[in-house]
Design a protein around this motif. Structure first.
Motif, mmCIF file in Angstrom:
data_model
loop_
_atom_site.group_PDB
_atom_site.id
_atom_site.type_symbol
_atom_site.label_atom_id
_atom_site.label_comp_id
_atom_site.label_asym_id
_atom_site.label_seq_id
_atom_site.Cartn_x
_atom_site.Cartn_y
_atom_site.Cartn_z
ATOM 1 N N THR A 4 -5.772 3.711 5.869
ATOM 2 C CA THR A 4 -5.982 2.547 6.736
ATOM 3 C C THR A 4 -5.149 1.361 6.268
ATOM 4 N N LEU A 5 -5.103 1.150 4.949
ATOM 5 C CA LEU A 5 -4.312 0.044 4.406
ATOM 6 C C LEU A 5 -2.820 0.222 4.702
ATOM 7 N N SER B 221 0.811 -1.226 0.000
ATOM 8 C CA SER B 221 0.000 0.000 0.000
ATOM 9 C C SER B 221 0.840 1.270 0.000
ATOM 10 N N GLY C 41 -12.712 10.225 0.778
ATOM 11 C CA GLY C 41 -13.076 8.978 1.449
ATOM 12 C C GLY C 41 -12.184 7.816 1.035
ATOM 13 N N GLN C 42 -11.909 7.717 -0.250
ATOM 14 C CA GLN C 42 -11.034 6.654 -0.739
ATOM 15 C C GLN C 42 -9.606 6.826 -0.205
ATOM 16 N N GLU D 238 -16.674 11.143 -1.244
ATOM 17 C CA GLU D 238 -16.402 9.724 -1.054
ATOM 18 C C GLU D 238 -15.448 9.186 -2.120
ATOM 19 N N GLN E 299 -8.724 8.085 2.600
ATOM 20 C CA GLN E 299 -8.690 7.654 3.999
ATOM 21 C C GLN E 299 -8.675 6.128 4.104
ATOM 22 N N LYS E 300 -9.314 5.463 3.149
ATOM 23 C CA LYS E 300 -9.258 3.993 3.144
ATOM 24 C C LYS E 300 -7.836 3.514 2.837
#
Length: 508
Positions: free
Chosen positions: A393-394, A309, A386-387, A382, A389-390
């Protein structure tokens, strides 16, 4: 060796022993600033009179037998994003020109309480947005190793000041690499603390979930001592971690002994490893491999680690940070403080605000505000923010998986050495790529340090060490081991080489 080339720890010892006065030490640095800062552009504000008065106060307290701390009487420089009571604080922007804050940032207050002497406020990319300090609204900072090259950014004024001998050490801030990358390209040690372990209260905000203040110094021990002075819980910062500061100076001292038996080191494949060398200079990769070999020679177990990632970190960062900036910078409206344009009584508030922002913000700041506002807008939030932020997380999960197998991760700090001034100004993507290696730790909120690991084409290369959250002492231990081994191998410190190669009167 002249005073302005000595380590802060040694200068502190001499002050405590009465071998040197704070006034003498402060004057030596002020003289150096007067002689060299016209070329280096490291400072935006210097008040020699106030600095000498403060130094005299510390000398008087010492002469009276007062018990003083280890930092008492030592000069320090602060990046101009650190709010400082009564001292001009601009964040490198015209929109804050002339603003004198009515309070101190927590890190500034802690250094003041420790007895340090403020030399001045250092140059920076406007609102910390940049990797070269060419985005400063006031002047371009230059690299002491070669004044035709950048000193990194956004804390380039702090890096130029310390590497050039204008200050023993300095504070910078790191949002996506703005302490580590300038430290790397100027031959310094720079540490980004665990997010929340150093107070953000009084730092002019760029990206609130990323910004961190930290030390920039000539040695790992100096950085550790300065970090200990500013770290710790602060109730005024809602993100502050209520945990004690680890024994950082002790970790640096232990690391310098060169005993790393049992330490598990992971080389990050995606940060200059096999198959991921596009954009990395050969000389940088060679110096990093040599540093890794030194760690193996001190007993560390080295293996390659994959963090897939990390390849997405650059894209994620340049959605998250501009989005937060678009919100944070909305407070600069030409009403409450700083610049105010067009207020002649004939214009409404919205017009005055627009004119003030048009004149007060530079092009890079405007670019990022526009990007961030777009990413947060209805219908796109989003898909973009939003993506991102995902992805963040990864990246955190990749770190967690890696640290299940190793104790620290290592990589180059910057893919290249310092580049010529102007070379990337018209290519934002090339400028952003300078932070490829530093962004993952920033997005995950983890501690990371850059330590010099040699030269490529006569310019410094940085070696980055990353550790789990709150394991800042682990970064200092490994960095000190690398520093000691390299210093022993070449018979001198890297910055001593800079001082010796500079002709008389040249910007060293």
């Amino acid at each position: 060796m002249e005073l302005t080339n000595e380590d802060a720890a040694e200068l502190g010892r001499r002050l405590a022993a009465g071998e040197l006065s704070s006034v003498e030490l402060t004057r030596a640095h002020l003289d150096r600033i007067a002689a060299r800062d016209d070329v280096l552009g490291a400072f935006l504000h210097v008040d020699a009179e106030a600095a000498l008065a403060r130094a005299a106060e510390v000398d008087a307290a010492r002469a009276a037998g007062e018990e003083l701390g280890p930092l008492a009487g030592l000069p320090v420089a602060l990046k101009d994003v650190v709010v400082t009571e009564g001292v001009p604080t601009t964040s490198g922007s015209r929109i804050l020109e002339g603003w004198r804050p009515p309070y101190d940032a927590t890190v500034a207050a802690r250094l003041k309480d420790a007895g340090t002497v403020l030399l001045g406020k250092t140059n920076m990319d406007e609102f910390a947005m940049g990797s070269s300090t060419e985005n400063s609204a006031y002047r371009t900072a230059r690299n002491p190793w070669d004044p035709d090259r950048v000193p990194g950014g956004s804390s380039g004024g702090s890096s130029a000041a310390v590497a050039g001998g204008l200050a023993p050490w300095a504070l910078g801030t790191d949002t996506g690499g703005s302490i580590r990358q300038p430290a790397a390209v100027t031959g310094l040690v720079g540490h980004k603390p665990t997010y929340g372990s150093v107070s953000r209260y009084g730092l002019i905000a760029f990206s609130s979930s990323l910004d961190q203040a930290g030390p920039m110094a000539r040695t790992v021990l100096d950085a550790a001592v300065l970090h200990e002075a500013i770290g710790g819980h602060d109730r005024r910062d809602s993100t502050s971690i209520d945990a004690p500061v680890p024994p950082l100076a002790q970790a640096a001292t232990e690391g310098a002994r060169g005993e790393l038996s049992g330490l598990r080191v992971g080389i990050v494949r995606e940060l200059g490893g096999a198959g991921h060398t596009d954009g990395y200079e050969d000389g940088v990769l060679a110096r990093v491999r040599e540093a890794v070999a030194l760690l193996e020679g001190m007993g560390a177990e080295v293996r390659e680690v994959s963090c897939p990632s990390f390849d997405l970190a650059l894209a994620a960062y340049y959605l998250i940070a501009p989005s937060e900036a678009s919100s944070n910078l909305a407070r600069f409206d030409g009403v409450r403080h700083g610049l105010r344009v067009g207020d002649d009584g004939s214009r409404d508030l919205d017009t005055v605000m627009s004119l003030t922002r048009e004149e007060g913000f530079g092009p890079e700041v405007k670019r990022r505000i526009i990007l961030g506002t777009y990413a947060l807008s209805a219908g796109y939030y989003e898909a973009y923010y939003g993506q991102a932020q995902k992805v963040r997380t990864l990246i955190g999960r990749d770190f967690s998986a890696a640290f299940a197998d190793v104790d620290v991760l290592v990589s180059p700090t910057s893919p290249t050495v310092a580049w010529p001034i102007g070379a990337r100004v018209d290519d934002p993507l090339a400028m952003y790529a300078a932070d490829l290696c530093t962004l993952p730790a920033s997005l995950a909120g983890l501690p990371a340090i850059s330590v010099p690991c040699g030269l490529s084409e006569g310019l410094p290369v940085g070696f980055q060490v990353m550790a789990p959250a709150l394991a800042d002492d682990r970064c200092y231990r490994v960095a000190a081991a690398v520093e000691a081994a390299l210093d022993a191998a070449r018979g001198h410190r890297l910055l001593d080489e800079l001082a010796q190669r500079a002709p008389s009167g040249a910007p060293a």
